[in-house]
Design an enzyme around this catalytic site. Structure first.
Site, PDB file in Angstrom:
ATOM      1  N   GLU A  63       0.822  -1.210   0.000  1.00  0.00           N
ATOM      2  CA  GLU A  63       0.000   0.000   0.000  1.00  0.00           C
ATOM      3  C   GLU A  63       0.851   1.253   0.000  1.00  0.00           C
ATOM      4  OE1 GLU A  63      -2.133   0.237   3.698  1.00  0.00           O
ATOM      5  OE2 GLU A  63      -2.958  -1.745   3.376  1.00  0.00           O
ATOM      6  N   CYS A  79      -1.836   2.046   8.541  1.00  0.00           N
ATOM      7  CA  CYS A  79      -0.843   1.103   8.020  1.00  0.00           C
ATOM      8  C   CYS A  79      -1.362  -0.315   7.863  1.00  0.00           C
ATOM      9  CB  CYS A  79       0.337   1.006   8.983  1.00  0.00           C
ATOM     10  SG  CYS A  79       0.928   2.568   9.537  1.00  0.00           S
TER      11      CYS A  79
HETATM   12  N1  SAH Z   1       8.196   0.859  10.984  1.00  0.00           N
HETATM   13  C1  SAH Z   1       8.197   2.293  11.029  1.00  0.00           C
HETATM   14  C2  SAH Z   1       7.288   2.964  10.035  1.00  0.00           C
HETATM   15  C3  SAH Z   1       5.944   2.407   9.775  1.00  0.00           C
HETATM   16  S1  SAH Z   1       4.550   2.835  10.720  1.00  0.00           S
HETATM   17  C4  SAH Z   1       7.907   2.784  12.402  1.00  0.00           C
HETATM   18  O1  SAH Z   1       7.642   1.961  13.285  1.00  0.00           O
HETATM   19  O2  SAH Z   1       7.998   3.983  12.653  1.00  0.00           O
HETATM   20  C5  SAH Z   1       4.324   4.579  10.776  1.00  0.00           C
HETATM   21  C6  SAH Z   1       3.756   5.032  12.117  1.00  0.00           C
HETATM   22  O3  SAH Z   1       2.398   4.609  12.299  1.00  0.00           O
HETATM   23  C7  SAH Z   1       4.533   4.468  13.302  1.00  0.00           C
HETATM   24  O4  SAH Z   1       4.676   5.463  14.270  1.00  0.00           O
HETATM   25  C8  SAH Z   1       3.601   3.376  13.792  1.00  0.00           C
HETATM   26  O5  SAH Z   1       3.870   3.033  15.117  1.00  0.00           O
HETATM   27  C9  SAH Z   1       2.254   3.997  13.567  1.00  0.00           C
HETATM   28  N2  SAH Z   1       1.122   3.074  13.531  1.00  0.00           N
HETATM   29  C10 SAH Z   1       1.057   1.820  13.035  1.00  0.00           C
HETATM   30  N3  SAH Z   1      -0.164   1.298  13.175  1.00  0.00           N
HETATM   31  C11 SAH Z   1      -0.908   2.240  13.773  1.00  0.00           C
HETATM   32  C12 SAH Z   1      -2.266   2.298  14.190  1.00  0.00           C
HETATM   33  N4  SAH Z   1      -3.094   1.269  14.021  1.00  0.00           N
HETATM   34  N5  SAH Z   1      -2.686   3.447  14.762  1.00  0.00           N
HETATM   35  C13 SAH Z   1      -1.847   4.496  14.940  1.00  0.00           C
HETATM   36  N6  SAH Z   1      -0.578   4.507  14.562  1.00  0.00           N
HETATM   37  C14 SAH Z   1      -0.096   3.382  13.995  1.00  0.00           C
END
Ligand code: SAH
Length: 352
Positions: free
Chosen positions: A96, A337
């Site tokens: 995505e 995500c």
């Molecule tokens: N692996 C990297 C980047 C991908 S996620 C990281 O961990 O930063 C991008 C951001 O979205 C990260 O801060 C992650 O913790 C957050 N994230 C993932 N799933 C989420 C959700 N369901 N709700 C809110 N934030 C989320």
């Protein structure tokens, strides 16, 4: 595959392409032309490269793989115009990417891996673990296909989609080199953000590259116990080490960090949590991005209430911390995500 596997031409730097062109016995200016087709005009086939002689186009086709992503699905938010894409990779995997339209310009959020092995409890991308790393061409193509699909310019790239970018370090750096190359899109390093869950050794390595990109740290908790509940990676790297790495990143690059903090009701959103966070970040160079957690079906985490989010923000501000609440983009189109890919993978009928 075997030794006949062709070189992925869209992942080559300009220097490497120049060398390939030299080895093929071609004049050097051909490298510029080919690079322009690959990254400036974002060509989808060698046949498109009309200023190259027919014989050369055929030769390129035999020698090289040209990675092009297929558009498997696109959903457009009726709230804010956010476009969420599902792209098909050459091997049939899907990823995505998201186009977000802001007043200051368009921003594309790209994936860096198929799946993820970091295991954050609230994240949909990691539920099935890591499938594989993305190649630089596959990261670039997410941006290229979105530009071609919309006809709009892209000024910012955030590596915040599925995957842990620092777990795919070499491809990430190559991607940054290519997407900032003035012969291609020429996006400024300052307009690129890389988000990490906090892989300390790679954060130190990145600091040494002296890039002008923004590093975002997914913090999500102000104490190690809470952080370990939400993010298994916290078992490997305690907060002290992660924040040290942030300080060093700022010292080496002069770039302020972004601290991402997803608010989960009853887990990390109390006034005491805000106090602890303020204490942790005091004197550090960066700002906090608060994100109400986006609930996923597979877990029972719940968003903090609006008034809790506002109180958390005020608490931080009173302590001199810069805070923004991240506007939720594409709420109506599974903007978080990994959610769209997941709904596709678990759907009874797959149609790509
Ligand atoms: N692996 C990297 C980047 C991908 S996620 C990281 O961990 O930063 C991008 C951001 O979205 C990260 O801060 C992650 O913790 C957050 N994230 C993932 N799933 C989420 C959700 N369901 N709700 C809110 N934030 C989320």
């Amino acid at each position: 595959m075997d030794s006949m596997e062709r070189v992925d031409i869209r992942s080559l730097t300009f220097g490497e392409l120049t060398e390939q062109v030299r080895v093929m016995g071609l004049p050097a200016y051909r490298a510029g032309q080919i690079f322009q087709w690959l990254h400036g005009k974002q060509a989808v086939s060698f046949e498109d490269m009309t200023n190259l002689p027919e014989a050369l186009r055929l030769q390129l086709k035999e020698r090289y793989e040209l990675v092009v992503l297929g558009k498997a699905d696109v959903r457009v938010s009726s709230i804010d115009g956010t476009r969420k894409y599902l792209f098909a990779l050459p091997d049939g995997n899907v990823i995505e990417s998201v186009l977000m339209r802001y007043r200051h310009g368009n921003s594309v959020c790209i994936s860096s891996q198929v799946g993820c092995r970091m295991g954050c409890r609230f994240c949909a991308s990691t539920l099935d673990g890591l499938e594989r790393n993305l190649r630089p061409s596959e990261m670039l193509e997410q941006v290229y296909r979105i530009i071609q699909d919309t006809g709009e310019r892209v000024s910012n790239v955030v590596v915040m989609g599925s995957g842990e970018p620092l777990d795919n370090y070499d491809s990430l750096l190559r991607f940054i080199g290519l997407v900032t190359d003035g012969r291609g899109l020429g996006i400024s390093q300052r307009n690129i953000t890389v988000s990490t869950c906090g892989l300390v050794p790679q954060m130190h390595k990145l600091a040494e590259e002296k890039l002008q990109i923004t590093l975002a740290l997914s913090l999500h908790a102000a104490d190690d116990d809470t952080r370990r509940q939400l993010m298994p990676v916290a078992n490997r790297y305690p907060l002290r080490e992660v924040l040290d790495a942030c300080d060093i990143y700022f010292q080496k690059t002069g770039r302020r960090l972004t601290f991402e903090y997803s608010l989960v009701r009853g887990v990390n959103d109390s006034p005491a949590d805000a106090d602890a966070l303020a204490g942790l970040l005091k004197g550090r160079h960066g700002h906090v991005n608060l994100i109400p957690v986006n609930p996923i079906r597979e877990r029972n985490y719940v968003q903090s209430e609006r008034k809790t989010v506002d109180a958390f923000k005020n608490h931080l501000e009173k302590n001199g911390i810069n805070v923004t609440i991240r506007r939720e983009m594409g709420r109506d189109i599974q903007g978080a995500c990994g959610q769209l890919r997941r709904s596709y993978l678990t759907a009874p009928q797959r149609s790509v």
